[in-house]
Structure formats: C-alpha cells, structure tokens
Design an enzyme around this catalytic site. Structure first.
Site, PDB file in Angstrom:
ATOM      1  N   GLU A 201       4.954 -33.682  79.368  1.00  0.00           N
ATOM      2  CA  GLU A 201       5.519 -32.318  78.893  1.00  0.00           C
ATOM      3  C   GLU A 201       6.673 -32.121  79.627  1.00  0.00           C
ATOM      4  OE1 GLU A 201       2.766 -29.439  77.750  1.00  0.00           O
ATOM      5  OE2 GLU A 201       1.361 -30.863  76.377  1.00  0.00           O
TER       6      GLU A 201
ATOM      7  N   GLU B  37      -2.568 -36.310  74.165  1.00  0.00           N
ATOM      8  CA  GLU B  37      -3.238 -35.016  74.318  1.00  0.00           C
ATOM      9  C   GLU B  37      -3.470 -34.547  72.927  1.00  0.00           C
ATOM     10  OE1 GLU B  37      -2.145 -31.876  77.010  1.00  0.00           O
ATOM     11  OE2 GLU B  37      -1.519 -33.377  78.475  1.00  0.00           O
TER      12      GLU B  37
ATOM     13  N   GLN C 156     -10.244 -32.382  76.571  1.00  0.00           N
ATOM     14  CA  GLN C 156     -10.379 -33.407  77.682  1.00  0.00           C
ATOM     15  C   GLN C 156     -11.969 -33.731  77.650  1.00  0.00           C
ATOM     16  OE1 GLN C 156      -8.480 -32.002  81.135  1.00  0.00           O
ATOM     17  NE2 GLN C 156      -6.700 -31.153  80.196  1.00  0.00           N
TER      18      GLN C 156
END
Ligand code: AHR
Length: 553
Positions: free
Chosen positions: A202, A358, A407
């Site tokens: 990111e 993600e 996660q």
C-alpha cells in the site's frame, strides 16, 4: 423458465444430516445449469487460496507463536493445535510480515539468539512492544510446519534496497556467504524457499503515501537488487543469456522466469482506483530487458459495509446488513475486470498476475478487545462472502493467480480464533477446507441463470456456481445459495459425463449471523450432502444461506 415451488420437506429428503430449520420455505424457479466439463482448460492456481499473517494484535503472538516454554502444546514455540488445523487446509502460501507493518520492519531485529533480540515498537498497530521473538526463522519454521510456501513483503517504505537484498541473501544464500553462514548458525543450514517477494505494501497509503511515479522509481531498485540465491529458484544465469546471444540463439523466452523462480509482486491498486495499475503496468511494458521486473501486481479490496473498517457488526446483524455486505463483496468481480482490462492493454499475454493479497470482511471488533487489533467474530455470512470471492478469483484465473485472505488467525476475517490454550474454527475455515479440491483444478465454464434475491432495495444473484476438474480427474462443483429465506433447486447437466449422483458437504446454519464460539464450537459446521440424478441431470437442492461443495459421480 417455468416456475416451480418445492416444499422444504423435499430438500430435507435429499440432504443428509443438514440442520434445516427453514420450514415452509419454497424455492424460486429451478435453475438450469450447463456445466461444460469438456472445456476445462484454465488452471485455478492453488495460490488463490493463500493467506496473510501480519505482525498485528494476536495474529502471530498468541495466535501462532506461544513460545517454547509455553504450557500450550507447541513445536519450537509454534502452537500445535493451530498448525494441525491449518495443515488440513493445505494452505498454499502465507504472506508475512505485513501489511503496513512490513514497511516499518527491520528484519535484522528478528534473527539470532532470542535473548539477544531487540524489543521495538509496533508503531502501526497500537504502539505495542514488538519483542521480535517471532522473526524470519520462526516464520519459515511455521510455513514448513503447515506445509506451505513463503510470500515475504520487504520494506520499501522506511527500508533500503540494501536491507531488502541482504534479507533475501540471509534467507536464500549458500552458507559460503556470510549471511548464509549466519542463517546456518541460527539453525537452518540450507537455503529457504521464497516463492513470492512483495515489493512494499500500500505505498499509496501506509507504505509511504507515494504517487505511482515515486513508487515506481523506488520499486525498480528493490526489484533489481533483491536476488534469490536458492539454486532451485535462482533463474537463468546471466552468462547463459549472454552466451545464447553471442551464438545467435537468443529468444525472448530466455527472459521469462523459470517455473520455480521467485515471483516479485509490485504494489498495485487500492480497490477500484486505477492510478497505480496504469502507471506500474505502463512502466513494466516499457522496461529494458534484464533491468528490473515484476511478475505480479497487488490489489487490496475489503468488504466493510459502511466504507470503513468498523462500519458493520460481525454478530447480531439483520438481513439488510447481510444483503448490503454481500452486495459490496460482489464488487470484487468488477474491480478485477477493471484492472484486468488495463493490464491487458500493456500485457496482453497476461505475464503479470493480478494478486489480491488483501481481501475479506473487515467488521467491528469483538467487545473487550483492542480496536486496533481487529479481532472480530466470523459468521455464516462471512463464509458465504468467502465463497463468493473465491468463485470470483477462480473465474478470473487467467489473470488472478494468487489471493491472500486477511488474515489467518485472530485478525479480521480469520480461519481460527484463539483464547489462551483454546481454539475455535470459524465458518470461513470450513469454506477453505471444503474448497481444497479446487486447488490447481482446471476451471470449467458453467452457464446458468442465477435468479435473484432482493431485500431492502438491495438485489443480488440468488445462486453462484463454480465448477472445476480436480487434479485427480474428478469434476467438482461449489454452489452458493445467497438467499437467506428460500432454498434453490439447480438442475445441472454435465457435458460429456453420464452422472448418477454427487456427494460432498453443505455449510449452513439456522441464522445468517450464526457464529462458532468457545462455548459452541460447531454451531456452523459442514454436514454431509448428497444429490441424485434424474433424466441425466443432477438435481441439487440448496438450502437457504448455504454453500455446498460436491464431487460428481
Ligand atoms: O490487514 C490490515 C491492514 O489493512 C494491512 O496492514 C494493510 O495493508 C491494510 O490497510
């Protein structure tokens, strides 16, 4: 299509042991599905079932690592209950150490004798003390214990290309080099395998707030100077390429990565934003051979309901939130299509993979936990959400070749929740287990009219179907019935196959917000499922709010 109403009783007769408390509900129009089993040709990479474990909250400390002296059964500090549960998922790849954490991480703090390691501050995630007791060797040990592969994200934000290069040298060089010798002295003689290398995280946000151009300039250095020295992964020697040139035998194929070679993943788009996709892919298409390179572009997209992480509740929610969150998650399909189209412009041969490293349902944390640790419950809705995303990834298999749910343990949409020595498997865990046969299977096109489900002005397809031919030759189907009130009936014709029946498992519960807790661990658990054929078609009765995975006989 002719409308046909089936009583739920009929559904009960056709399933085994499914806890159906859905009395007097009726199906919508039966759905005719044509499964083109004779056209299975695009592989579904097993890596789309990858996971992500960040140094965040209880994701690693408590969730994976308990320390060698813990009373919780462990192997070299890694808790055995979690390892055993994850082994059953055949987790193909684990991304580590972040996330935002990666762009502040100095790998040096996490190697060597445990009592000599420096404690640092986890500035990103709650300013907790990071003891660095779980570092590179412990992560690689964990990956080995669960039978997986490593996806390492290097620090492109606050780190240097040299630090990243030395980290990779530590992990992969022979012990004749000082860093390889240091690794050997720390307990691992041979080189580790690093299947993927993430070049930052990111970088448009927590990774340094860089413009795409600034990121590209920086990323090229990390890409060019980070070498994997593991002989199994090193790729072609430059001398071989130069020799081929001098002998007039050079072909562009000599510049392609070898099958075992490490793949590098550049930072890509934030959800639907296209700035990074355009810029990184354009730079890639213009690059000179043998300079820098990437084999993947990362995409992050979370389902959050209210547009920010804590917008929606993880438990005790109503049908409006159910429909809205699933509607949002289905944006994944368009988002991938948008970025794929841009990538096609610069890379029509699809050499660079889109890597959704993600994704997941990011909801309100559990009461009594620290918000910044993102420890949240996980419901039947989230299991359905996972199935829809996995189906989207599989359908885009020509471009999407890795995905990592956020996660693994105790953080966001996790597989497992732990509390001291206890552990509970989430509904999402069960989806991952049910989907194991789709790893490395060949995608089979299915045509069908999905029907629709509407609540509170939100309309969704009622049914979503994935089919594939598994590595053992068997045809598998995954069928998701999104509608929480009506069962669905799917009549599936399988091209080129005489079918008798289908067997597998179904995941459902009495409520969409049903969760597994430490007191009731199997409130949402798969039950055996069977469907029979009639007139050459399989008749699959799908309970409301369910995911069914079957192999076809
Ligand atoms: O998964 C939690 C965080 O979400 C990651 O660290 C970051 O990359 C993203 O914003």
């Amino acid at each position: 299509m002719a409308k046909r109403a089936l009583k739920t009783a009929a559904v009960v007769m056709l399933t085994w042991g499914v806890p159906l408390s859905v009395s007097a509900q009726t199906t919508a129009t039966p759905i005719d599905a044509s499964v083109q089993a004779d056209q299975a040709d695009v592989p579904i990479s097993r890596d789309i079932f990858g996971q992500f474990a960040e140094m965040l909250g209880e994701g690693v400390y408590g969730g994976i690592w308990v320390g060698k002296n813990s009373k919780i059964p462990n192997v070299r500090g890694i808790r055995s209950d979690v390892v055993n549960a994850l082994r059953a998922l055949k987790v193909p790849v684990v991304r580590w150490p972040g996330g935002c954490f990666a762009d502040e991480y100095n790998w040096r703090n996490g190697v060597g004798p445990a009592d000599k390691r420096r404690a640092t501050v986890n500035a990103m995630w709650g300013k907790t003390i990071e003891p660095n007791t779980f570092g590179t060797d412990e992560f690689m040990d964990f990956v080995e214990q669960i039978g997986s592969e490593a996806y390492i994200s290097v620090n492109v934000g606050s780190g240097t290309p040299q630090q990243a290069a030395e980290w990779l040298e530590y992990m992969t060089a022979d012990k004749a080099s000082a860093l390889g010798a240091e690794r050997a002295a720390n307990g691992h003689k041979g080189p580790y395998r690093v299947k993927y290398l993430g070049l930052g995280n990111e970088s448009w946000g927590c990774g340094g707030s860089m413009s795409a151009e600034a990121y590209i300039d920086r990323m090229k250095l990390f890409s060019h100077f980070s070498h994997n020295y593991n002989p199994d992964q090193a790729g072609r020697a430059l001398a071989d390429v130069l020799n081929a040139m001098s002998q007039g035998k050079f072909t562009l194929a000599l510049l392609e990565p070898l099958p075992n070679e490490m793949r590098r993943v550049a930072v890509g788009p934030d959800a639907a934003k296209t700035e990074y996709t355009e810029a990184v892919m354009k730079a890639w298409s213009l690059k000179q051979p043998m300079t820098w390179g990437i084999e993947g572009l990362s995409l992050h997209f979370y389902s959050m309901g209210g547009g920010h992480p804590f917008g929606f509740a993880a438990t005790d929610f109503g049908e409006k939130e159910y429909a809205t969150l699933l509607k949002e998650t289905l944006r994944m399909d368009d988002i991938i299509a948008t970025h794929s189209a841009i990538m096609d412009k610069y890379d029509p041969e699809k050499k660079v993979a889109l890597v959704v490293d993600e994704w997941g349902a990011w909801l309100k944390p559990m009461p009594g936990t620290r918000e910044i640790f993102f420890k949240q419950q996980n419901s039947l809705r989230d299991a359905i959400l996972a199935s829809l995303n996995l189906n989207v990834f599989a359908k885009h298999s020509d471009r999407v070749r890795m995905a990592n749910i956020a996660q693994m343990v105790n953080v966001i949409q996790s597989m497992i929740l732990t509390k001291d020595s206890d552990m509970v498997l989430t509904p999402t865990y069960h989806i991952y287990k049910m989907y194991v046969p789709f790893q490395d299977a060949q995608f089979i096109p299915v045509t069908y009219d999905a029907g629709s489900y509407t609540f509170g002005g939100v309309t969704l397809p009622q049914v979503d179907i994935l089919a594939a031919r598994a590595t053992d030759g068997r045809v598998w189907m995954a069928l998701t019935n999104i509608d929480p009130n009506r069962s669905a009936s799917v009549n599936a014709k399988i091209a080129g196959m005489a079918v008798n029946s289908a067997t597998g498992e179904v995941l459902t519960a009495d409520r969409v917000d049903a969760v597994n807790t430490f007191g009731a661990k199997a409130a949402v658990a798969p039950a055996p499922y069977r469907a029979n054929a009639s007139n050459g078609s399989l008749i699959l009765e799908l309970p409301p709010k369910s995911v069914t995975v079957v192999s076809i006989q």
